[in-house]
Design a protein around this motif. Structure first.
Motif, PDB file in Angstrom:
ATOM      1  N   UNK A 188       0.670  -1.235  -0.038  1.00 50.12           N
ATOM      2  CA  UNK A 188      -0.054   0.030  -0.170  1.00 50.12           C
ATOM      3  C   UNK A 188       0.673   1.356   0.076  1.00 50.12           C
ATOM      4  N   UNK A 189       1.825   1.345   0.707  1.00 48.76           N
ATOM      5  CA  UNK A 189       2.946   2.421   0.843  1.00 48.76           C
ATOM      6  C   UNK A 189       3.415   2.640  -0.500  1.00 48.76           C
ATOM      7  N   UNK A 190       4.031   1.572  -1.235  1.00 46.82           N
ATOM      8  CA  UNK A 190       4.159   1.786  -2.749  1.00 46.82           C
ATOM      9  C   UNK A 190       3.309   2.384  -3.543  1.00 46.82           C
ATOM     10  N   UNK A 191       1.820   2.060  -3.117  1.00 48.29           N
ATOM     11  CA  UNK A 191       0.882   2.298  -4.357  1.00 48.29           C
ATOM     12  C   UNK A 191       0.686   4.058  -3.962  1.00 48.29           C
ATOM     13  N   UNK A 192       0.835   4.428  -2.526  1.00 47.76           N
ATOM     14  CA  UNK A 192       0.704   5.900  -2.496  1.00 47.76           C
ATOM     15  C   UNK A 192       1.969   6.580  -2.909  1.00 47.76           C
ATOM     16  N   UNK A 193       2.974   6.029  -2.976  1.00 58.62           N
ATOM     17  CA  UNK A 193       4.102   6.932  -3.565  1.00 58.62           C
ATOM     18  C   UNK A 193       4.157   6.586  -5.052  1.00 58.62           C
ATOM     19  N   UNK A 194       3.354   6.896  -5.827  1.00 62.53           N
ATOM     20  CA  UNK A 194       3.419   6.886  -7.064  1.00 62.53           C
ATOM     21  C   UNK A 194       3.684   7.934  -8.025  1.00 62.53           C
ATOM     22  N   UNK A 195       4.262   8.970  -7.533  1.00 62.32           N
ATOM     23  CA  UNK A 195       4.747  10.086  -8.191  1.00 62.32           C
ATOM     24  C   UNK A 195       6.022   9.918  -9.066  1.00 62.32           C
ATOM     25  N   UNK A 196       6.163  10.612  -9.769  1.00 64.39           N
ATOM     26  CA  UNK A 196       7.249  10.464 -10.727  1.00 64.39           C
ATOM     27  C   UNK A 196       8.536  11.145 -10.520  1.00 64.39           C
ATOM     28  N   UNK A 197       8.896  11.935  -9.027  1.00 65.39           N
ATOM     29  CA  UNK A 197       9.775  12.462  -8.488  1.00 65.39           C
ATOM     30  C   UNK A 197      10.768  11.432  -8.086  1.00 65.39           C
ATOM     31  N   UNK A 219      12.351  11.628  -5.247  1.00 66.02           N
ATOM     32  CA  UNK A 219      12.372  10.826  -3.887  1.00 66.02           C
ATOM     33  C   UNK A 219      11.130   9.719  -3.582  1.00 66.02           C
ATOM     34  N   UNK A 220      10.105   9.852  -4.691  1.00 63.61           N
ATOM     35  CA  UNK A 220       9.097   8.851  -4.704  1.00 63.61           C
ATOM     36  C   UNK A 220       9.744   7.516  -5.185  1.00 63.61           C
ATOM     37  N   UNK A 221      10.601   7.513  -6.403  1.00 65.15           N
ATOM     38  CA  UNK A 221      11.131   6.535  -6.974  1.00 65.15           C
ATOM     39  C   UNK A 221      12.023   5.875  -5.937  1.00 65.15           C
ATOM     40  N   UNK A 222      13.003   6.680  -5.293  1.00 68.30           N
ATOM     41  CA  UNK A 222      14.002   6.080  -4.171  1.00 68.30           C
ATOM     42  C   UNK A 222      13.122   5.485  -3.098  1.00 68.30           C
ATOM     43  N   UNK A 223      12.044   6.024  -2.602  1.00 68.02           N
ATOM     44  CA  UNK A 223      11.185   5.456  -1.655  1.00 68.02           C
ATOM     45  C   UNK A 223      10.771   3.847  -2.160  1.00 68.02           C
ATOM     46  N   UNK A 224      10.058   3.905  -3.252  1.00 64.74           N
ATOM     47  CA  UNK A 224       9.702   2.680  -3.863  1.00 64.74           C
ATOM     48  C   UNK A 224      10.584   1.473  -4.048  1.00 64.74           C
ATOM     49  N   UNK A 278      11.385   0.326  -0.507  1.00 71.69           N
ATOM     50  CA  UNK A 278      10.300  -0.438  -0.184  1.00 71.69           C
ATOM     51  C   UNK A 278      10.342  -1.774  -0.900  1.00 71.69           C
ATOM     52  N   UNK A 279      10.611  -1.715  -2.099  1.00 71.22           N
ATOM     53  CA  UNK A 279      10.622  -3.221  -2.665  1.00 71.22           C
ATOM     54  C   UNK A 279      11.710  -4.080  -2.111  1.00 71.22           C
ATOM     55  N   UNK A 280      12.881  -3.514  -1.517  1.00 68.18           N
ATOM     56  CA  UNK A 280      14.016  -4.227  -0.687  1.00 68.18           C
ATOM     57  C   UNK A 280      13.168  -4.842   0.427  1.00 68.18           C
ATOM     58  N   UNK A 281      12.540  -4.112   1.294  1.00 68.50           N
ATOM     59  CA  UNK A 281      11.879  -4.445   2.407  1.00 68.50           C
ATOM     60  C   UNK A 281      10.666  -5.737   2.087  1.00 68.50           C
ATOM     61  N   UNK A 282      10.032  -5.467   0.781  1.00 69.56           N
ATOM     62  CA  UNK A 282       8.998  -6.345   0.593  1.00 69.56           C
ATOM     63  C   UNK A 282       9.590  -7.624   0.308  1.00 69.56           C
ATOM     64  N   UNK A 283      10.606  -7.685  -0.416  1.00 76.73           N
ATOM     65  CA  UNK A 283      11.707  -8.933  -0.784  1.00 76.73           C
ATOM     66  C   UNK A 283      12.071  -9.532   0.530  1.00 76.73           C
ATOM     67  N   UNK A 284      12.288  -8.932   1.571  1.00 73.51           N
ATOM     68  CA  UNK A 284      12.560  -9.485   2.888  1.00 73.51           C
ATOM     69  C   UNK A 284      11.715 -10.038   3.683  1.00 73.51           C
ATOM     70  N   UNK A 285      10.579  -9.349   3.783  1.00 73.37           N
ATOM     71  CA  UNK A 285       9.283  -9.795   4.706  1.00 73.37           C
ATOM     72  C   UNK A 285       8.896 -11.117   3.457  1.00 73.37           C
ATOM     73  N   UNK A 286       9.062 -10.982   2.233  1.00 76.78           N
ATOM     74  CA  UNK A 286       8.409 -12.348   1.566  1.00 76.78           C
ATOM     75  C   UNK A 286       9.446 -13.591   1.994  1.00 76.78           C
TER      76      UNK A 286
END
Length: 63
Positions: free
Chosen positions: A14-23, A25-30, A33-41
């Motif tokens: 959901x956090x990735x969904x909310x950070x859908x901007x093209x800037x 900062x949003x890209x770096x945050x996504x 988050x992808x790294x965190x999601x991989x760790x959680x999975x």
């Protein structure tokens, strides 16, 4: 207390969904988050090490 990996995964998605901007900062945050999601999975589907059971051997198999 045990961790609820499924809930954590959902919230991070959901956090990735909310950070859908093209800037930048949003890209770096996504990306972070992808790294965190991989760790959680990985933690969610990690299996405990199995015990190895040795079968008895006959005299002919020992040679």
């Amino acid at each position: 207390m045990t961790s609820d990996f499924a809930a954590a995964h959902l919230h991070l998605e959901r956090a990735c969904h909310y950070l859908r901007g093209d800037d930048e900062t949003s890209s770096a945050a996504r990306a972070a988050l992808d790294i965190l999601i991989d760790g959680i999975v990985a933690a969610q589907y990690k299996r405990p090490p199995a015990d190895v059971v040795e079968f008895p051997r006959t005299a002919t198999q020992r040679q």
